[in-house]
Design a protein around this motif. Structure first.
Motif, mmCIF file in Angstrom:
data_model
loop_
_atom_site.group_PDB
_atom_site.id
_atom_site.type_symbol
_atom_site.label_atom_id
_atom_site.label_comp_id
_atom_site.label_asym_id
_atom_site.label_seq_id
_atom_site.Cartn_x
_atom_site.Cartn_y
_atom_site.Cartn_z
ATOM 1 N N PHE A 118 0.867 -1.190 0.000
ATOM 2 C CA PHE A 118 0.000 0.000 0.000
ATOM 3 C C PHE A 118 0.893 1.225 0.000
ATOM 4 O O PHE A 118 1.939 1.240 0.648
ATOM 5 N N TYR A 119 0.490 2.249 -0.717
ATOM 6 C CA TYR A 119 1.439 3.246 -1.192
ATOM 7 C C TYR A 119 1.901 4.221 -0.103
ATOM 8 O O TYR A 119 2.974 4.798 -0.193
ATOM 9 N N ASN A 120 1.086 4.407 0.939
ATOM 10 C CA ASN A 120 1.482 5.269 2.059
ATOM 11 C C ASN A 120 1.890 6.670 1.606
ATOM 12 O O ASN A 120 2.879 7.221 2.101
ATOM 13 N N LEU A 121 1.133 7.239 0.688
ATOM 14 C CA LEU A 121 1.419 8.607 0.252
ATOM 15 C C LEU A 121 0.706 9.602 1.166
ATOM 16 O O LEU A 121 -0.317 9.282 1.767
ATOM 17 N N VAL A 122 1.259 10.796 1.255
ATOM 18 C CA VAL A 122 0.615 11.864 2.030
ATOM 19 C C VAL A 122 -0.454 12.480 1.132
ATOM 20 O O VAL A 122 -0.155 13.036 0.076
ATOM 21 N N GLN A 123 -1.712 12.340 1.537
ATOM 22 C CA GLN A 123 -2.839 12.645 0.646
ATOM 23 C C GLN A 123 -2.947 14.123 0.254
ATOM 24 O O GLN A 123 -3.436 14.443 -0.821
ATOM 25 N N ASN A 124 -2.510 15.030 1.140
ATOM 26 C CA ASN A 124 -2.673 16.457 0.809
ATOM 27 C C ASN A 124 -1.412 17.054 0.187
ATOM 28 O O ASN A 124 -1.257 18.266 0.111
ATOM 29 N N LEU A 125 -0.506 16.179 -0.263
ATOM 30 C CA LEU A 125 0.660 16.633 -1.016
ATOM 31 C C LEU A 125 0.585 16.091 -2.441
ATOM 32 O O LEU A 125 0.080 14.988 -2.671
ATOM 33 N N THR A 126 1.081 16.862 -3.394
ATOM 34 C CA THR A 126 1.122 16.395 -4.782
ATOM 35 C C THR A 126 2.161 15.288 -4.925
ATOM 36 O O THR A 126 2.966 15.033 -4.023
ATOM 37 N N ALA A 127 2.150 14.659 -6.097
ATOM 38 C CA ALA A 127 3.145 13.611 -6.374
ATOM 39 C C ALA A 127 4.558 14.174 -6.179
ATOM 40 O O ALA A 127 5.406 13.550 -5.530
ATOM 41 N N LEU A 128 4.796 15.358 -6.725
ATOM 42 C CA LEU A 128 6.118 15.981 -6.613
ATOM 43 C C LEU A 128 6.472 16.250 -5.151
ATOM 44 O O LEU A 128 7.586 15.959 -4.700
ATOM 45 N N GLU A 129 5.525 16.767 -4.406
ATOM 46 C CA GLU A 129 5.780 17.092 -2.994
ATOM 47 C C GLU A 129 6.023 15.830 -2.161
ATOM 48 O O GLU A 129 6.844 15.833 -1.239
ATOM 49 N N ASN A 130 5.318 14.737 -2.489
ATOM 50 C CA ASN A 130 5.553 13.473 -1.797
ATOM 51 C C ASN A 130 6.997 12.997 -1.997
ATOM 52 O O ASN A 130 7.640 12.515 -1.066
ATOM 53 N N VAL A 131 7.493 13.154 -3.216
ATOM 54 C CA VAL A 131 8.866 12.725 -3.520
ATOM 55 C C VAL A 131 9.876 13.683 -2.892
ATOM 56 O O VAL A 131 10.891 13.261 -2.335
ATOM 57 N N GLU A 132 9.576 14.977 -2.946
ATOM 58 C CA GLU A 132 10.487 15.966 -2.351
ATOM 59 C C GLU A 132 10.624 15.762 -0.843
ATOM 60 O O GLU A 132 11.692 15.982 -0.269
ATOM 61 N N LEU A 133 9.541 15.322 -0.217
ATOM 62 C CA LEU A 133 9.545 15.097 1.231
ATOM 63 C C LEU A 133 10.620 14.071 1.607
ATOM 64 O O LEU A 133 11.373 14.266 2.572
ATOM 65 N N ALA A 134 10.695 12.998 0.836
ATOM 66 C CA ALA A 134 11.704 11.963 1.109
ATOM 67 C C ALA A 134 13.108 12.485 0.826
ATOM 68 O O ALA A 134 14.057 12.190 1.555
#
Length: 233
Positions: free
Chosen positions: A93-109
């Protein structure tokens, strides 16, 4: 010397009055840049091995060498550093942060590691050049898993660990995700370990580690792994 080496690893869990041995004297090696599949039935101990290898759990005894570092001897603080800098995780299961965009999810890491790769470049690599500004709810399951893989790759990890990465996906989408993982291993020389119960995909790996009842049943070397496109299941 192997890039990754597990030697006589034991892990037990106390469940009330019952002791369950999830890893029972497990030993195997993985070379740098290999695509490795750990396969076995549900409850065989695969995820336990992955969690120990990724520093999310500690073994009771044994040695776990990753690029010369004994992960089994690390303190909790050292394990946090190891997980942060050296390991990329991809889950079912992807465990993405729902209120961040795809780019922001990657930038977070990318913000938590030493030598991150540019988030835009990694999203392009996983085929999401035109979806960077979309939120997870606007993406298909396969696209969300691609974001999750991009997030793991952006950390520029020594080791990419994938726990049933296609478990929530349909056949065609799952195949495209496995191709992405295989291509990443080949093109970037990244060491990739995939856990699965699906024995049909094992021909794509350089090395297949079969786990049964918490033990290594056998290890297969495959000098000529098949491209995922050629595998049917």
């Amino acid at each position: 010397m192997a890039y990754i080496s597990l030697e006589h690893v034991v892990k037990r869990y106390q469940m009330g009055e019952v002791v369950i041995t999830a890893a029972d004297d497990i030993s195997f090696d993985i070379d740098k840049g290999q695509f490795v599949i750990i396969v076995g039935p549900s409850g065989a101990g695969k995820t336990t091995v992955l969690n120990i290898l990724g520093g999310m759990d500690q073994c009771d005894s044994g040695t776990i060498l990753v690029d010369g570092q004994d992960v089994a001897a690390c303190s909790p603080k050292e394990l946090t550093t190891y997980r942060r800098y050296d390991i990329g995780f991809v889950f079912q299961f992807y465990n993405l942060v729902q209120n961040l965009t795809a780019l922001e999810n990657v930038e977070l890491a990318a913000q938590i590691c030493k030598h991150p790769l540019p988030a835009e470049d990694v999203l392009r690599h996983v085929g999401l050049a035109d979806r960077m500004d979309n939120f997870p709810a606007q993406l298909s399951g396969g696209e969300q898993q691609r974001v999750a893989i991009a997030r793991a790759l952006a950390k520029n990890p020594k080791l990419l660990l994938c726990d049933e990465p296609t478990g929530a996906l349909d056949y065609v989408t799952g195949k495209s995700i496995l191709k992405l993982l295989q291509d990443t291993c080949r093109q970037q020389g990244m060491t990739v370990v995939v856990i699965t119960h699906n024995t049909a995909i094992t021909p794509m790996a350089d090395r297949v580690i079969h786990i049964k009842n918490g033990r290594v049943d056998r290890v297969e070397e495959q000098p000529s792994p098949m491209p995922v496109e050629d595998i049917e299941w």
